[in-house]
Design an enzyme around this catalytic site. Sequence first.
Site, PDB file in Angstrom:
ATOM      1  N   TYR A  87      22.809  54.608  13.814  1.00 11.75           N
ATOM      2  CA  TYR A  87      23.853  53.955  13.027  1.00 11.75           C
ATOM      3  C   TYR A  87      23.360  52.654  12.405  1.00 11.75           C
ATOM      4  CZ  TYR A  87      27.616  56.954  14.787  1.00 11.75           C
ATOM      5  OH  TYR A  87      28.436  58.002  15.063  1.00 11.75           O
TER       6      TYR A  87
ATOM      7  N   LYS B  71      35.519  47.778  46.993  1.00 12.00           N
ATOM      8  CA  LYS B  71      36.475  47.889  45.880  1.00 12.00           C
ATOM      9  C   LYS B  71      35.816  48.597  44.696  1.00 12.00           C
ATOM     10  CE  LYS B  71      35.177  43.183  44.527  1.00 12.00           C
ATOM     11  NZ  LYS B  71      35.593  41.760  44.543  1.00 12.00           N
TER      12      LYS B  71
HETATM   13  C1  LIG Z   1      34.572  41.078  45.242  1.00 12.63           C
HETATM   14  C2  LIG Z   1      34.901  40.153  46.330  1.00 12.63           C
HETATM   15  C3  LIG Z   1      34.006  39.990  47.407  1.00 12.63           C
HETATM   16  C4  LIG Z   1      32.613  40.554  47.401  1.00 12.63           C
HETATM   17  O1  LIG Z   1      31.825  39.744  46.566  1.00 12.63           O
HETATM   18  P1  LIG Z   1      30.264  40.001  46.342  1.00 12.63           P
HETATM   19  O2  LIG Z   1      29.852  38.866  45.472  1.00 12.63           O
HETATM   20  O3  LIG Z   1      30.175  41.307  45.619  1.00 12.63           O
HETATM   21  O4  LIG Z   1      29.605  40.025  47.645  1.00 12.63           O
HETATM   22  C5  LIG Z   1      34.430  39.221  48.491  1.00 12.63           C
HETATM   23  N1  LIG Z   1      35.641  38.614  48.488  1.00 12.63           N
HETATM   24  C6  LIG Z   1      36.501  38.717  47.450  1.00 12.63           C
HETATM   25  C7  LIG Z   1      37.815  38.017  47.513  1.00 12.63           C
HETATM   26  C8  LIG Z   1      36.154  39.477  46.337  1.00 12.63           C
HETATM   27  O5  LIG Z   1      37.010  39.559  45.305  1.00 12.63           O
END
Ligand SMILES: *Cc1c(COP(=O)(O)O)cnc(C)c1O
Length: 376
Positions: free
Chosen positions: A271, A62
Amino acid sequence: MANSRSRSAQSADGHAEGLLASAGVAAMSCPTLTIDLDLIVSNWRALDARSACGVETAAVVKADGYGTGAEHIVPALRRAGVRTFFVAVAAEGAAVRRAAGPDAEIHVFGGHMDGDAAEIANHALIPLLNSARQVRRHRGTLPGHPFGIQIDSGMNRLGMSCEDFTALRDIVDEEDIRLVVSHLACTDDAGNPLNSQQLATFHAITAGLRVRRSLAATGGILLGRDYHFDVTRPGIGLFGGDPFTDGTPVVTLDAPVIQTREIPTGGIVGYGAEWVARRPSRIATLAIGYADGLSRALGGRGASEVWAGDTRCPIVGRISMDLTTVDVTHVETLPDSLQILNRSQTIDDLAAVAGTIGYEILTGLGGRIRLRYFGG
Ligand SMILES: *Cc1c(COP(=O)(O)O)cnc(C)c1O
């Protein structure tokens, strides 16, 4: 000096040379995130080796592969044997389908949202339905199209309730469900009783079901085999991020030096004039800022460091939108670019300074950062 030399070379050698030179300059003016595809694959293999044979290790890609470019990491993982991928929303599915080829399974955590039907059908995505409403939407718009189910086992974030799932089992054929998924809330704390509570709840809800099940992300894999079920779903572990401390960091981030200047004692930088030189100092200005995802929390008072070759150099003053200033007084030969992420300073190190997690550091990198790949 360098400027006048390149200008004269340009006019002497003609138009083509001039174009090439300016292309080179343009590329060098942006920060570069280098991603080692072979290390991503070896991290996946290491996670795969943690589970019993018969457990399938998938990959969560993702947010464009946690910001590393799904288009590149998915084919590398595919060649290593990954068959199942997970994305957050259907809109991410097209790019992953293109990269993974027709035979991969692509699951969507967000399920089937209003307006997703075309995307789901065109790219053969498998939505993990999260509510009775999504089940109705899916069966109404795409009858016969494969789906999975996401169950809430106690995190109270996403997934259908135990009651909704029980009701669903009366109306759908078990063979139509590809995968049943749930997610753990506290795997960064192995001793947290919520882990075993969620495990027990997942067992109870799915008891007697002849459908493949998946509970573990990276942290769940590390909790041991009881948590692995049929499919595991590592994401951050592929990039060597916490909690997979046995993994290898896979990215380096380099930012070019635009200019350096000498500052007398008492001179200020940046800044708010927050940093004041206590001795005559040489300051390098880097072409990276918070618009590229370098958190402003890494500058200012709790400043972190960057690397000039093997030498640590403190960030001084505030990080601004496009620029970061670094004290390089002690560096003998300054390289053209300084390194912000490497084996010695990982996404989790930066996260500790910025008060966040490595996930946010990695997925936040963007803006003008160019991606470059190694291996694969
Ligand atoms: C993002 C996500 C994962 C992966 O999690 P990691 O901690 O990055 O391994 C797995 N399952 C769901 C439902 C997620 O949202």
